[in-house]
Scaffold this motif. Sequence first.
Motif, short mmCIF file in Angstrom:
data_model
loop_
_atom_site.label_atom_id
_atom_site.label_comp_id
_atom_site.label_asym_id
_atom_site.label_seq_id
_atom_site.Cartn_x
_atom_site.Cartn_y
_atom_site.Cartn_z
N ALA A 74 0.83 -1.21 0.00
CA ALA A 74 0.00 0.00 0.00
C ALA A 74 0.87 1.26 0.00
O ALA A 74 0.55 2.24 -0.69
CB ALA A 74 -0.93 -0.01 1.21
N LEU A 75 1.96 1.23 0.75
CA LEU A 75 2.86 2.37 0.78
C LEU A 75 3.47 2.61 -0.60
O LEU A 75 3.58 3.75 -1.06
CB LEU A 75 3.97 2.16 1.82
N THR A 76 3.83 1.55 -1.28
CA THR A 76 4.38 1.67 -2.64
C THR A 76 3.33 2.27 -3.56
O THR A 76 3.63 3.12 -4.41
CB THR A 76 4.86 0.31 -3.16
N LEU A 124 8.11 7.74 -6.74
CA LEU A 124 8.76 7.20 -5.54
C LEU A 124 8.51 5.70 -5.36
O LEU A 124 8.85 5.15 -4.33
CB LEU A 124 8.27 7.95 -4.30
N GLN A 125 7.94 5.03 -6.34
CA GLN A 125 7.64 3.61 -6.21
C GLN A 125 8.88 2.80 -5.83
O GLN A 125 8.79 1.89 -5.01
CB GLN A 125 7.08 3.06 -7.52
N LEU A 130 12.33 -0.23 0.58
CA LEU A 130 11.89 -0.42 1.97
C LEU A 130 11.30 -1.80 2.19
O LEU A 130 11.49 -2.39 3.26
CB LEU A 130 10.89 0.67 2.35
N ALA A 131 10.60 -2.34 1.20
CA ALA A 131 10.05 -3.69 1.34
C ALA A 131 11.17 -4.70 1.56
O ALA A 131 11.10 -5.53 2.46
CB ALA A 131 9.22 -4.06 0.11
N TYR A 184 1.50 -5.84 -4.47
CA TYR A 184 1.37 -4.53 -5.12
C TYR A 184 0.96 -4.69 -6.58
O TYR A 184 0.02 -4.03 -7.05
CB TYR A 184 2.70 -3.78 -4.99
N LEU A 185 1.64 -5.57 -7.31
CA LEU A 185 1.30 -5.80 -8.71
C LEU A 185 -0.09 -6.39 -8.85
O LEU A 185 -0.85 -6.00 -9.75
CB LEU A 185 2.33 -6.73 -9.36
N ALA A 186 -0.45 -7.31 -7.97
CA ALA A 186 -1.79 -7.92 -8.03
C ALA A 186 -2.87 -6.87 -7.78
O ALA A 186 -3.90 -6.86 -8.47
CB ALA A 186 -1.89 -9.05 -7.01
N ALA A 187 -2.64 -5.99 -6.81
CA ALA A 187 -3.63 -4.93 -6.53
C ALA A 187 -3.82 -4.04 -7.75
O ALA A 187 -4.96 -3.71 -8.12
CB ALA A 187 -3.18 -4.10 -5.32
N GLY A 188 -2.72 -3.65 -8.38
CA GLY A 188 -2.84 -2.82 -9.58
C GLY A 188 -3.48 -3.56 -10.73
O GLY A 188 -4.27 -2.98 -11.49
N ALA A 189 -3.18 -4.84 -10.87
CA ALA A 189 -3.75 -5.63 -11.97
C ALA A 189 -5.27 -5.76 -11.88
O ALA A 189 -5.96 -5.76 -12.89
CB ALA A 189 -3.12 -7.02 -12.00
N VAL A 190 -5.78 -5.84 -10.65
CA VAL A 190 -7.23 -5.99 -10.49
C VAL A 190 -7.97 -4.65 -10.45
O VAL A 190 -9.18 -4.63 -10.26
CB VAL A 190 -7.61 -6.85 -9.26
#
Length: 194
Positions: free
Chosen positions: A27-29, A48-49, A55-56, A72-78
């Motif tokens: 979520a921070l990314t 800033l991604q 940091l991860a 992060y990628l999955a959240a963006g993909a959906v």
Amino acid sequence: MSTDTASVELVGEETAENVARAALLAALTGAFAYVSFPNPLSPAPVSLQVLGVFLAGLLLGPLWGGVSMALYLAAGAVGAPVFAGGSAGLAVLWIQPTSGYLWSYPVAAFVVGAIAHGGLRLRESVPRSVPRLVGAMVVGTAIIYAVGVVVMAFVLDMTLRAAFLAGAAAFIPAEAFKIAAAVGVVRSDQIVAE
């Protein structure tokens, strides 16, 4: 049913905490992606991604750092608007000039974590040696650039040299700032990975 039945723990407490931390860094990314502006020397924006990737790996270690960036990628993909400029969807990940950068994030976070923590396990606290931290993030940056530049060259039909100049060299000052910021966060006395 007996009143003496014991509760069954389906997921261990440590795993649940790590999943929560991974989701938080994902979520921070995504929030860092909103700090984005065009780079006049590149088709890719400055955002800033990558600080989130660093940091991860540093705070979660290799395994959970990589998992965080996969989330992060999955959240963006959906459809969650977590990519640069608030973009989202599979189209952003599929054959776009910047999709290679995104796909490299889980690998880069894993490698940053492995180098910083000296292996595949998360240490009790984040290593605070500046050369080790900077070295880990430089290698992570090289991974992000390598994948990003190759995909950019392919998608935009550029030579690798032209893609390197537009997709990597144009971002070196911004990456130096992100590395310095990550070192500052990790070396602060308030933040300790558990």
